[in-house]
Design a protein around this motif. Structure first.
Motif, PDB file in Angstrom:
ATOM      1  N   GLY A   1     -55.445  31.146  -6.992  1.00 32.73           N
ATOM      2  CA  GLY A   1     -54.157  31.042  -6.305  1.00 32.73           C
ATOM      3  C   GLY A   1     -53.076  31.674  -7.155  1.00 32.73           C
ATOM      4  O   GLY A   1     -53.262  32.720  -7.759  1.00 32.73           O
ATOM      5  N   MET A   2     -51.920  31.023  -7.255  1.00 33.58           N
ATOM      6  CA  MET A   2     -50.793  31.585  -7.990  1.00 33.58           C
ATOM      7  C   MET A   2     -50.844  31.142  -9.458  1.00 33.58           C
ATOM      8  O   MET A   2     -49.879  30.650 -10.037  1.00 33.58           O
ATOM      9  CB  MET A   2     -49.477  31.149  -7.344  1.00 33.58           C
ATOM     10  N   GLU A   3     -51.977  31.297 -10.119  1.00 37.59           N
ATOM     11  CA  GLU A   3     -52.166  30.862 -11.493  1.00 37.59           C
ATOM     12  C   GLU A   3     -52.015  32.026 -12.448  1.00 37.59           C
ATOM     13  O   GLU A   3     -51.745  33.159 -12.054  1.00 37.59           O
ATOM     14  CB  GLU A   3     -53.557  30.225 -11.645  1.00 37.59           C
ATOM     15  N   ALA A   4     -52.255  31.730 -13.746  1.00 33.22           N
ATOM     16  CA  ALA A   4     -52.224  32.780 -14.759  1.00 33.22           C
ATOM     17  C   ALA A   4     -53.263  33.835 -14.406  1.00 33.22           C
ATOM     18  O   ALA A   4     -54.306  33.546 -13.837  1.00 33.22           O
ATOM     19  CB  ALA A   4     -52.519  32.177 -16.131  1.00 33.22           C
ATOM     20  N   GLY A   5     -52.998  35.044 -14.786  1.00 32.80           N
ATOM     21  CA  GLY A   5     -53.892  36.140 -14.459  1.00 32.80           C
ATOM     22  C   GLY A   5     -53.399  36.960 -13.301  1.00 32.80           C
ATOM     23  O   GLY A   5     -53.991  37.970 -12.955  1.00 32.80           O
ATOM     24  N   TYR A   6     -52.281  36.561 -12.709  1.00 34.23           N
ATOM     25  CA  TYR A   6     -51.732  37.291 -11.566  1.00 34.23           C
ATOM     26  C   TYR A   6     -51.429  38.740 -11.943  1.00 34.23           C
ATOM     27  O   TYR A   6     -51.766  39.671 -11.198  1.00 34.23           O
ATOM     28  CB  TYR A   6     -50.465  36.595 -11.073  1.00 34.23           C
ATOM     29  N   GLY A   7     -50.827  38.931 -13.123  1.00 38.84           N
ATOM     30  CA  GLY A   7     -50.497  40.285 -13.563  1.00 38.84           C
ATOM     31  C   GLY A   7     -51.735  41.137 -13.743  1.00 38.84           C
ATOM     32  O   GLY A   7     -51.743  42.322 -13.376  1.00 38.84           O
ATOM     33  N   GLN A   8     -52.793  40.554 -14.289  1.00 38.87           N
ATOM     34  CA  GLN A   8     -54.037  41.315 -14.460  1.00 38.87           C
ATOM     35  C   GLN A   8     -54.650  41.676 -13.114  1.00 38.87           C
ATOM     36  O   GLN A   8     -55.203  42.760 -12.952  1.00 38.87           O
ATOM     37  CB  GLN A   8     -55.036  40.502 -15.301  1.00 38.87           C
ATOM     38  N   HIS A   9     -54.539  40.768 -12.160  1.00 41.82           N
ATOM     39  CA  HIS A   9     -55.059  41.071 -10.828  1.00 41.82           C
ATOM     40  C   HIS A   9     -54.281  42.209 -10.188  1.00 41.82           C
ATOM     41  O   HIS A   9     -54.862  43.093  -9.544  1.00 41.82           O
ATOM     42  CB  HIS A   9     -55.002  39.827  -9.935  1.00 41.82           C
ATOM     43  N   LEU A  10     -52.972  42.211 -10.367  1.00 42.23           N
ATOM     44  CA  LEU A  10     -52.177  43.294  -9.808  1.00 42.23           C
ATOM     45  C   LEU A  10     -52.549  44.620 -10.455  1.00 42.23           C
ATOM     46  O   LEU A  10     -52.630  45.655  -9.781  1.00 42.23           O
ATOM     47  CB  LEU A  10     -50.684  43.016 -10.004  1.00 42.23           C
ATOM     48  N   GLY A  11     -52.777  44.592 -11.779  1.00 47.25           N
ATOM     49  CA  GLY A  11     -53.183  45.811 -12.468  1.00 47.25           C
ATOM     50  C   GLY A  11     -54.536  46.300 -11.994  1.00 47.25           C
ATOM     51  O   GLY A  11     -54.746  47.504 -11.787  1.00 47.25           O
ATOM     52  N   SER A  12     -55.481  45.371 -11.816  1.00 48.25           N
ATOM     53  CA  SER A  12     -56.804  45.743 -11.322  1.00 48.25           C
ATOM     54  C   SER A  12     -56.713  46.298  -9.908  1.00 48.25           C
ATOM     55  O   SER A  12     -57.381  47.276  -9.565  1.00 48.25           O
ATOM     56  CB  SER A  12     -57.730  44.519 -11.344  1.00 48.25           C
ATOM     57  N   ALA A  13     -55.881  45.651  -9.078  1.00 48.86           N
ATOM     58  CA  ALA A  13     -55.731  46.109  -7.701  1.00 48.86           C
ATOM     59  C   ALA A  13     -55.138  47.515  -7.671  1.00 48.86           C
ATOM     60  O   ALA A  13     -55.593  48.375  -6.908  1.00 48.86           O
ATOM     61  CB  ALA A  13     -54.840  45.142  -6.922  1.00 48.86           C
ATOM     62  N   TYR A  14     -54.131  47.755  -8.495  1.00 48.59           N
ATOM     63  CA  TYR A  14     -53.513  49.082  -8.531  1.00 48.59           C
ATOM     64  C   TYR A  14     -54.546  50.140  -8.906  1.00 48.59           C
ATOM     65  O   TYR A  14     -54.608  51.217  -8.292  1.00 48.59           O
ATOM     66  CB  TYR A  14     -52.366  49.097  -9.538  1.00 48.59           C
ATOM     67  N   ALA A  15     -55.374  49.845  -9.909  1.00 47.71           N
ATOM     68  CA  ALA A  15     -56.399  50.799 -10.332  1.00 47.71           C
ATOM     69  C   ALA A  15     -57.423  51.032  -9.226  1.00 47.71           C
ATOM     70  O   ALA A  15     -57.871  52.164  -8.997  1.00 47.71           O
ATOM     71  CB  ALA A  15     -57.096  50.292 -11.596  1.00 47.71           C
ATOM     72  N   ALA A  16     -57.781  49.947  -8.507  1.00 48.60           N
ATOM     73  CA  ALA A  16     -58.759  50.070  -7.424  1.00 48.60           C
ATOM     74  C   ALA A  16     -58.187  50.886  -6.265  1.00 48.60           C
ATOM     75  O   ALA A  16     -58.866  51.751  -5.706  1.00 48.60           O
ATOM     76  CB  ALA A  16     -59.173  48.678  -6.932  1.00 48.60           C
ATOM     77  N   HIS A  17     -56.938  50.612  -5.911  1.00 51.01           N
ATOM     78  CA  HIS A  17     -56.299  51.375  -4.840  1.00 51.01           C
ATOM     79  C   HIS A  17     -56.264  52.862  -5.194  1.00 51.01           C
ATOM     80  O   HIS A  17     -56.578  53.730  -4.363  1.00 51.01           O
ATOM     81  CB  HIS A  17     -54.867  50.884  -4.601  1.00 51.01           C
ATOM     82  N   ARG A  18     -55.867  53.157  -6.424  1.00 51.99           N
ATOM     83  CA  ARG A  18     -55.741  54.549  -6.855  1.00 51.99           C
ATOM     84  C   ARG A  18     -57.097  55.244  -6.826  1.00 51.99           C
ATOM     85  O   ARG A  18     -57.204  56.395  -6.371  1.00 51.99           O
ATOM     86  CB  ARG A  18     -55.156  54.604  -8.260  1.00 51.99           C
ATOM     87  N   TYR A  19     -58.138  54.541  -7.270  1.00 50.51           N
ATOM     88  CA  TYR A  19     -59.468  55.154  -7.285  1.00 50.51           C
ATOM     89  C   TYR A  19     -59.936  55.474  -5.870  1.00 50.51           C
ATOM     90  O   TYR A  19     -60.483  56.558  -5.609  1.00 50.51           O
ATOM     91  CB  TYR A  19     -60.478  54.232  -7.979  1.00 50.51           C
ATOM     92  N   VAL A  20     -59.730  54.545  -4.938  1.00 50.04           N
ATOM     93  CA  VAL A  20     -60.156  54.772  -3.552  1.00 50.04           C
ATOM     94  C   VAL A  20     -59.426  55.983  -2.977  1.00 50.04           C
ATOM     95  O   VAL A  20     -60.038  56.868  -2.352  1.00 50.04           O
ATOM     96  CB  VAL A  20     -59.906  53.521  -2.685  1.00 50.04           C
TER      97      VAL A  20
END
Length: 474
Positions: free
Chosen positions: A247-266
């Motif tokens: 949910g809205m716990e710690a690690g949110y920033g890392q998830h956003l970074g991972s999502a950005y990298a995944a979006h860019r790769y696709v």
């Protein structure tokens, strides 16, 4: 066995059988071709309409549903004009004129899905900018991406297979029901209407139909491609190092970074693994802000479609292309229309429209797409939102009688289940488009509006249809 010949442009022609001729100048010989071969030629014409020639001069299906839709709209408009031209005004197919406007609006629906929903943006951010599992927790009715992809795929399926059924029926009238001098071959139409059967097509035509999108063979290939998609696998790997989502716990920033990298790769690599299986086609994906989330939803939706054996069985039944009572009645109506006075002709054209509309909506689209419970829910949700937001958050189900995507003239458009007053916007929908009774009521309203425009402003309607006809090589 068929022999091969090459025409003046270098294209390979297929000649069915052989016939002998004589040396007497201007002699003629009438070859009676079996109805099953003529129906095969008619089906081949529908296939060619949505295909283009590659470097080897072989015909290949246009993989982009949006381009196919423009070709289909143009072919319908062409049937309307060409039938009047060939018969010297004694017979003019009428339903295709309305169908051209409908399919033109399908082209716009595709564009809306891409540019206004799948591209992301502020209207979708609250429901799509988190990891997909969070979206599922917060919004049980599904994300905008899910609903948009579901409608996109349903339109791609319904539009293609409706064309494969309807177009050959009407092209047959144009090509084989009207003689070269414009006279009517009523006997051929009467005797041949019951003889269309996909199992009796020429082998290449029969095989081509079986390989079309959303057929069993195509879905089998789709499953294999999704199971071995290297782009999805690599994009997914960007989340492996991120902590478990809670949910809205710690690690949110890392998830956003991972999502950005995944979006860019696709966005950078999706074209490398497509060949026409992505929905929409991969050419459009580099503009999608959240391309990985879109791909995640796309995979779920296409897997659901591929696993729906009942829907596949319904499509296979439709794809037999056997005669229905509606098409027999259509042929009788067209025969009756030939050469009558204008007032009687217009009355018969209106009957033609209503009869083919039943074939289109009840015999074809109802089993193909509208029997899907998930699509019913999606379309009802979209309708509720569009009604409550006056079309601001989701477009209304409106048909526009223009070649342009929209027009502001209330006399040249018609909306499904419109709100009747201020309070009605908030009291909920009164109809469901997937419901056959509600849909046929709307079809009747469309027909009435269309007939009035054709009666009172034919010059305008013909100009718009000529514009759509110009998309034949889109």
């Amino acid at each position: 066995m068929a022999n091969k010949e090459i025409d003046a442009q270098g294209y390979e022609l297929e000649v069915v059988g052989q016939c002998k001729t004589n040396t007497r100048p201007n002699s003629q010989f009438t070859q009676q071709v079996e109805a099953r071969h003529l129906w095969s030629y008619a089906q081949e014409e529908a296939l060619v309409a949505v295909s283009e020639q590659g470097n080897g001069k072989c015909w290949h299906l246009i993989t982009d549903p949006e381009r196919r839709a423009k070709r289909i709209a143009a072919r319908y408009a062409d049937l309307y004009f060409a039938s009047g031209e060939k018969s010297q005004g004694k017979l003019q197919l009428y339903w295709p004129a309305l169908a051209a406007f409908v399919v033109k609006d399908i082209v716009e629906a595709y564009r809306y899905s891409r540019d206004e929903v799948l591209n992301g943006g502020w209207r979708n951010a609250m429901r799509t900018s988190f990891a997909p599992q969070v979206v599922a927790q917060l919004f049980t009715d599904g994300s905008p991406y899910e609903h948009s992809l579901r409608v996109y795929a349903a339109l791609a399926k319904g539009n293609l297979w409706l064309f494969m059924d309807i177009y050959p029926w009407l092209w047959y009238v144009l090509e084989y029901g009207l003689n070269k001098d414009g006279s009517l071959n009523a006997e051929r139409l009467t005797s041949h209407v019951s003889q269309r059967n996909a199992e009796e097509f020429q082998d290449q035509s029969k095989s081509a139909v079986k390989e079309l999108p959303f057929g069993a063979n195509w879905l089998g290939r789709l499953k294999g491609r999704m199971a071995n998609d290297p782009v999805y696998a690599k994009a997914s790997s960007y989340f492996d190092a991120a902590p478990a989502w809670g949910g809205m716990e710690a690690g949110y920033g890392q998830h956003l970074g991972s999502a950005y990298a995944a979006h860019r790769y696709v966005k950078q690599h999706i074209k490398e693994y497509d060949n026409g299986y992505h929905t929409p086609l991969s050419n459009y994906w580099p503009k999608f802000e959240e391309a990985f989330y879109v791909m995640d939803e796309e995979r779920r939706e296409l897997k659901r479609v591929a696993d729906d054996s009942a829907a596949t069985a319904r499509l296979q039944k439709v794809a037999q292309f056997k005669v229905t009572g509606e098409m027999e009645t259509t042929y009788r109506t067209l025969i009756e229309e030939y050469g009558v006075k204008p007032a009687a002709k217009f009355a018969l054209q209106k009957s033609e429209l209503n009869i083919i509309a039943a074939q289109e909506q009840i015999n074809i689209l109802q089993p193909l797409i509208y029997a899907d419970p998930k699509l019913i829910k999606t379309m009802d949700v979209n309708h509720f939102i569009s009604r409550a937001s006056l079309g601001a958050l989701s477009p209304t189900y409106t048909l526009y009688f223009s070649a342009a995507p929209r027009n502001d003239d209330p006399n040249r458009k018609i909306t499904f289940d419109p709100a009747t007053g201020p309070l009605d916007y908030f009291t909920g929908r009164k109809g469901s488009l997937p419901n056959p009774q509600d849909r046929m009521k709307y079809v009747g309203q469309i027909a009435e509006k269309f007939n009035n425009l054709m009666a009172r402003n034919r010059a305008y309607m013909d100009r718009e249809l000529q514009t759509i006809r110009g998309w034949l090589n889109a």
